[in-house]
Motif scaffolding. Structure first.
Motif, PDB file in Angstrom:
ATOM      1  N   PRO A   2       0.771  -1.304  -0.054  1.00 56.34           N
ATOM      2  CA  PRO A   2       0.004   0.122  -0.074  1.00 56.34           C
ATOM      3  C   PRO A   2       0.975   1.305   0.238  1.00 56.34           C
ATOM      4  O   PRO A   2       1.782   1.501   0.543  1.00 56.34           O
ATOM      5  N   TYR A   3       0.406   2.113  -0.595  1.00 53.60           N
ATOM      6  CA  TYR A   3       0.887   3.504  -0.728  1.00 53.60           C
ATOM      7  C   TYR A   3       1.363   4.055   0.763  1.00 53.60           C
ATOM      8  O   TYR A   3       0.452   4.094   1.661  1.00 53.60           O
ATOM      9  N   SER A   4       2.320   4.641   0.951  1.00 60.15           N
ATOM     10  CA  SER A   4       2.625   5.327   2.222  1.00 60.15           C
ATOM     11  C   SER A   4       3.197   6.719   1.854  1.00 60.15           C
ATOM     12  O   SER A   4       4.281   6.679   1.021  1.00 60.15           O
ATOM     13  N   PRO A   5       2.970   8.042   2.580  1.00 56.23           N
ATOM     14  CA  PRO A   5       3.535   9.015   2.282  1.00 56.23           C
ATOM     15  C   PRO A   5       4.753   9.398   3.139  1.00 56.23           C
ATOM     16  O   PRO A   5       5.443  10.285   3.218  1.00 56.23           O
ATOM     17  N   GLN A   8       8.029  11.692   2.497  1.00 55.21           N
ATOM     18  CA  GLN A   8       7.660  12.859   1.628  1.00 55.21           C
ATOM     19  C   GLN A   8       7.476  14.240   2.240  1.00 55.21           C
ATOM     20  O   GLN A   8       7.287  14.205   3.226  1.00 55.21           O
TER      21      GLN A   8
END
Length: 365
Positions: A2-5, A8
């Motif tokens: 899953p995408y994780s920020p 960033q």
């Protein structure tokens, strides 16, 4: 995966997004903890605004002895996530809720406020039914005239009833000086002294009658400058100031804390040089007591919130805004802002360090 920020830049987050500057949060926590330590008091910070167990753990790691919750549902979330010493600083009423309170003792040590014999009777019955003990604090009306028993005979009778009731441990008293929060100095200091005198005298009266008053709990962020210096109290509940906002500054005259909570928003309309609109409205931040403000930009004023949008006025000194520009708004009132979101992005040095689910956001029970 899953995408994780994580890692960033905060400026790359989609909007609207709720941001928490971790350096400022930790500084605020340390300042509030130090205020209590200076007065030789325990700190049991209120978490009704943050509603996030990860933040509660930060408070305890900094030295808090436990936390305060507004509702049983919040306490259940905190207990399920490893918080063990919890005060529900309100009354718990109804057979289902009282049964939940009793069963919660198997997970954590959860105290609760009482101000009427019905509270003590129902808690006693529920506790006996499953063989647990529930600590209670008798709430004393310090002048706010919201909850709390009248000082004197009424408090004594409730304390004696709690002391005698099976399934209950009388742990002490609490009171909230909410009616003084918006006062200006020196009136606020005098009002704090008067309110705390009621609590201290009540404690002395109960001790004189043979009751052990182990806890005398009180205090909010708006009175943190004065309440801890008053005699007779053992712990402070102030907690909202860890995030700080414009309401605490303008409405409650709080000083010395940093704005940790902001809302990241994107400009969606800039149809004239002197105005713009962004995507953070009443469903994103509260303006009930105080308007949010633009962070780190001069000449831009928040003129209003609609359901989904915030409107800005730009004066001649302001750097122009363009569609797609991102701004941070300092929260107007954090207690009425956090629960509007599903997640908090923990930011350190402008990068995302953590993403926390606001696990108690829907727990109004």
């Amino acid at each position: 995966m899953p995408y994780s920020p994580i890692g960033q830049s905060k400026w790359d987050l989609d909007t609207p997004a709720l941001l928490l500057d971790l350096n400022k949060l930790e500084n605020n926590i340390q300042r509030m903890m130090s205020r209590c330590q200076k007065a030789n008091l325990n700190w049991r910070p209120h978490t009704k605004g943050s509603k996030t167990p990860a933040i509660s753990h930060k408070l305890i790691q900094a030295g808090a002895i436990g936390i305060t919750c507004a509702k049983l549902g919040e306490a259940e979330v905190m207990a399920a996530n490893g918080i063990r010493d919890i005060l529900i600083a309100n009354q718990v009423v109804g057979a289902q809720k009282v049964a939940r309170l009793a069963h919660l003792q198997h997970q954590a040590d959860v105290m609760v406020a009482v101000d009427h014999p019905v509270h003590i009777q129902t808690i006693s019955e529920a506790a006996q039914a499953i063989g647990v003990k529930v600590r209670v604090l008798v709430e004393v009306d310090l002048g706010m005239h919201r909850c709390g028993a009248t000082p004197g005979k009424s408090v004594l009778e409730l304390a004696q009833m709690a002391e005698a009731a099976p399934g209950i441990t009388f742990a002490g008293i609490m009171g909230y000086e909410g009616h003084v929060m918006a006062l200006l100095d020196p009136e606020k200091e005098k009002a704090c002294q008067k309110a705390m005198a009621i609590l201290s005298e009540t404690s002395d009266m109960l001790e004189g009658k043979g009751l052990k008053v182990g806890i005398v709990s009180t205090g909010g962020t708006g009175s943190l400058a004065f309440t801890p210096d008053q005699a007779g109290i053992t712990e402070i509940q102030a907690g909202g100031g860890i995030m700080m906002d414009t309401y605490y500054r303008d409405g409650l005259h709080v000083k010395g804390l940093e704005y940790a909570l902001t809302i990241l928003t994107t400009v969606v309309s800039a149809s004239a040089p002197d105005r713009a609109v962004a995507d953070a409205g009443r469903k994103t931040t509260s303006s009930q007591f105080s308007m949010p403000e633009v962070k780190d930009r001069t000449g831009i004023t928040v003129t209003g919130l609609s359901a989904e949008h915030v409107s800005f006025k730009l004066d001649a000194s302001a750097k122009p805004l363009h569609i797609g520009d991102k701004l941070e708004l300092i929260s107007g009132y954090s207690d009425m802002t956090v629960f509007l979101h599903d997640q908090i992005y923990g930011i350190r040095n402008d990068k995302v360090e953590a993403v926390w689910d606001i696990l108690a956001r829907n727990r109004r029970d």
